[in-house]
Design a protein around this motif. Sequence first.
Motif, PDB file in Angstrom:
ATOM      1  N   GLY A 115      16.526   6.989  -3.597  1.00 58.26           N
ATOM      2  CA  GLY A 115      16.003   7.556  -4.830  1.00 58.26           C
ATOM      3  C   GLY A 115      14.866   6.765  -5.452  1.00 58.26           C
ATOM      4  N   MET A 116      14.444   5.685  -4.765  1.00 57.54           N
ATOM      5  CA  MET A 116      13.399   4.837  -5.339  1.00 57.54           C
ATOM      6  C   MET A 116      12.209   4.667  -4.400  1.00 57.54           C
ATOM      7  N   VAL A 117      12.442   3.991  -3.261  1.00 52.75           N
ATOM      8  CA  VAL A 117      11.310   3.642  -2.410  1.00 52.75           C
ATOM      9  C   VAL A 117      11.765   3.360  -0.985  1.00 52.75           C
ATOM     10  N   ARG A 118      10.870   3.573  -0.057  1.00 55.76           N
ATOM     11  CA  ARG A 118      11.049   3.197   1.350  1.00 55.76           C
ATOM     12  C   ARG A 118       9.958   2.157   1.637  1.00 55.76           C
ATOM     13  N   LEU A 119      10.334   1.010   2.274  1.00 52.49           N
ATOM     14  CA  LEU A 119       9.420  -0.118   2.462  1.00 52.49           C
ATOM     15  C   LEU A 119       9.419  -0.608   3.907  1.00 52.49           C
ATOM     16  N   ALA A 120       8.256  -1.053   4.364  1.00 59.87           N
ATOM     17  CA  ALA A 120       8.144  -1.669   5.687  1.00 59.87           C
ATOM     18  C   ALA A 120       7.077  -2.752   5.635  1.00 59.87           C
ATOM     19  N   THR A 121       7.452  -3.952   6.067  1.00 53.84           N
ATOM     20  CA  THR A 121       6.523  -5.081   6.101  1.00 53.84           C
ATOM     21  C   THR A 121       5.901  -5.192   7.480  1.00 53.84           C
ATOM     22  N   PHE A 122       4.584  -5.424   7.506  1.00 54.40           N
ATOM     23  CA  PHE A 122       3.881  -5.612   8.770  1.00 54.40           C
ATOM     24  C   PHE A 122       2.875  -6.741   8.609  1.00 54.40           C
ATOM     25  N   TYR A 123       2.230  -7.129   9.713  1.00 58.02           N
ATOM     26  CA  TYR A 123       1.354  -8.299   9.700  1.00 58.02           C
ATOM     27  C   TYR A 123      -0.027  -7.977  10.239  1.00 58.02           C
ATOM     28  N   ASP A 124      -1.033  -8.620   9.633  1.00 62.18           N
ATOM     29  CA  ASP A 124      -2.385  -8.512  10.170  1.00 62.18           C
ATOM     30  C   ASP A 124      -2.525  -9.495  11.340  1.00 62.18           C
ATOM     31  N   PRO A 125      -3.661  -9.517  12.023  1.00 64.78           N
ATOM     32  CA  PRO A 125      -3.811 -10.401  13.186  1.00 64.78           C
ATOM     33  C   PRO A 125      -3.654 -11.893  12.883  1.00 64.78           C
ATOM     34  N   ASP A 126      -3.820 -12.295  11.604  1.00 63.88           N
ATOM     35  CA  ASP A 126      -3.667 -13.698  11.239  1.00 63.88           C
ATOM     36  C   ASP A 126      -2.276 -14.033  10.718  1.00 63.88           C
ATOM     37  N   GLY A 127      -1.365 -13.056  10.753  1.00 62.11           N
ATOM     38  CA  GLY A 127      -0.004 -13.298  10.297  1.00 62.11           C
ATOM     39  C   GLY A 127       0.213 -13.101   8.812  1.00 62.11           C
ATOM     40  N   ASN A 128      -0.765 -12.540   8.112  1.00 56.85           N
ATOM     41  CA  ASN A 128      -0.588 -12.249   6.686  1.00 56.85           C
ATOM     42  C   ASN A 128       0.307 -11.021   6.517  1.00 56.85           C
ATOM     43  N   ALA A 129       1.299 -11.145   5.646  1.00 56.13           N
ATOM     44  CA  ALA A 129       2.216 -10.038   5.402  1.00 56.13           C
ATOM     45  C   ALA A 129       1.565  -8.979   4.522  1.00 56.13           C
ATOM     46  N   LEU A 130       1.774  -7.733   4.901  1.00 53.62           N
ATOM     47  CA  LEU A 130       1.348  -6.557   4.148  1.00 53.62           C
ATOM     48  C   LEU A 130       2.550  -5.619   4.119  1.00 53.62           C
ATOM     49  N   PHE A 133       0.830  -1.199   0.000  1.00 48.69           N
ATOM     50  CA  PHE A 133       0.000   0.000   0.000  1.00 48.69           C
ATOM     51  C   PHE A 133       0.864   1.248   0.000  1.00 48.69           C
ATOM     52  N   GLY A 134       0.563   2.179  -0.909  1.00 49.00           N
ATOM     53  CA  GLY A 134       1.309   3.423  -0.985  1.00 49.00           C
ATOM     54  C   GLY A 134       0.907   4.395   0.108  1.00 49.00           C
ATOM     55  N   VAL A 135       1.908   5.064   0.692  1.00 47.17           N
ATOM     56  CA  VAL A 135       1.684   6.104   1.695  1.00 47.17           C
ATOM     57  C   VAL A 135       2.604   7.283   1.391  1.00 47.17           C
ATOM     58  N   ALA A 136       2.190   8.467   1.806  1.00 43.54           N
ATOM     59  CA  ALA A 136       2.998   9.662   1.583  1.00 43.54           C
ATOM     60  C   ALA A 136       4.142   9.760   2.582  1.00 43.54           C
ATOM     61  N   ASP A 137       3.934   9.298   3.811  1.00 44.68           N
ATOM     62  CA  ASP A 137       4.934   9.413   4.875  1.00 44.68           C
ATOM     63  C   ASP A 137       5.009   8.086   5.623  1.00 44.68           C
ATOM     64  N   LEU A 185       3.967  -1.388   3.442  1.00 45.28           N
ATOM     65  CA  LEU A 185       3.770   0.029   3.141  1.00 45.28           C
ATOM     66  C   LEU A 185       4.944   0.473   2.269  1.00 45.28           C
ATOM     67  N   ALA A 186       4.674   1.362   1.312  1.00 42.65           N
ATOM     68  CA  ALA A 186       5.710   1.869   0.431  1.00 42.65           C
ATOM     69  C   ALA A 186       5.563   3.376   0.259  1.00 42.65           C
ATOM     70  N   GLU A 187       6.671   4.066   0.438  1.00 39.28           N
ATOM     71  CA  GLU A 187       6.719   5.513   0.194  1.00 39.28           C
ATOM     72  C   GLU A 187       7.577   5.750  -1.053  1.00 39.28           C
ATOM     73  N   ASP A 188       6.994   6.352  -2.060  1.00 34.49           N
ATOM     74  CA  ASP A 188       7.680   6.639  -3.321  1.00 34.49           C
ATOM     75  C   ASP A 188       8.716   7.739  -3.100  1.00 34.49           C
ATOM     76  N   LEU A 189       9.973   7.468  -3.439  1.00 31.14           N
ATOM     77  CA  LEU A 189      11.046   8.456  -3.296  1.00 31.14           C
ATOM     78  C   LEU A 189      11.523   8.986  -4.630  1.00 31.14           C
ATOM     79  N   THR A 190      10.810   8.658  -5.710  1.00 28.56           N
ATOM     80  CA  THR A 190      11.237   9.080  -7.038  1.00 28.56           C
ATOM     81  C   THR A 190      10.874  10.520  -7.349  1.00 28.56           C
ATOM     82  N   GLY A 191       9.970  11.080  -6.541  1.00 28.81           N
ATOM     83  CA  GLY A 191       9.526  12.443  -6.809  1.00 28.81           C
ATOM     84  C   GLY A 191       8.474  12.496  -7.895  1.00 28.81           C
ATOM     85  N   GLY A 192       8.017  11.332  -8.343  1.00 25.30           N
ATOM     86  CA  GLY A 192       7.027  11.266  -9.418  1.00 25.30           C
ATOM     87  C   GLY A 192       5.628  11.160  -8.949  1.00 25.30           C
TER      88      GLY A 192
END
Length: 124
Positions: A100-115, A72-76, A117-124
């Motif tokens: 210069g590309m992306v910042r990423l963080a993996t997290f889990y829902d209550p059932d252990g499914n990986a999700l 999921f994309g996020v601004a911050d 977050l991505a912050e676009d660093l390309t300026g686009g």
Amino acid sequence: MPLVSLDTTITLALSVRDRRASAAWYAETLGFELLHHIDEAGWSEMRTKTEGVTLGLGEQAEPAPGNTVPVFGVADLAAARAALEGAGVRFDGATETIEGMVRLATFYDPDGNALMLAEDLTGG
């Protein structure tokens, strides 16, 4: 009110053995358009037929079949992560930055499914 404000993009990330071969298959079979191959990150990305939805192909020696991670994309990302951690959401390690590309963080829902977050660093 949600803890995190998502933007209008989502990437479905798949583990594959050969991302170039997989990209060709998705292009030929489903008509997806190659956006880019990022060799230093072992990543390829394709535009699907759905507005705001891309398919990410992460190269793995032994991919996990059936393992799709919604990104999921996020601004911050730092603010989003802090809000989720404050609510007790479990993350998998530190935030990863590909300069210069992306910042990423993996997290889990209550059932252990990986999700992710991505912050676009390309300026686009």
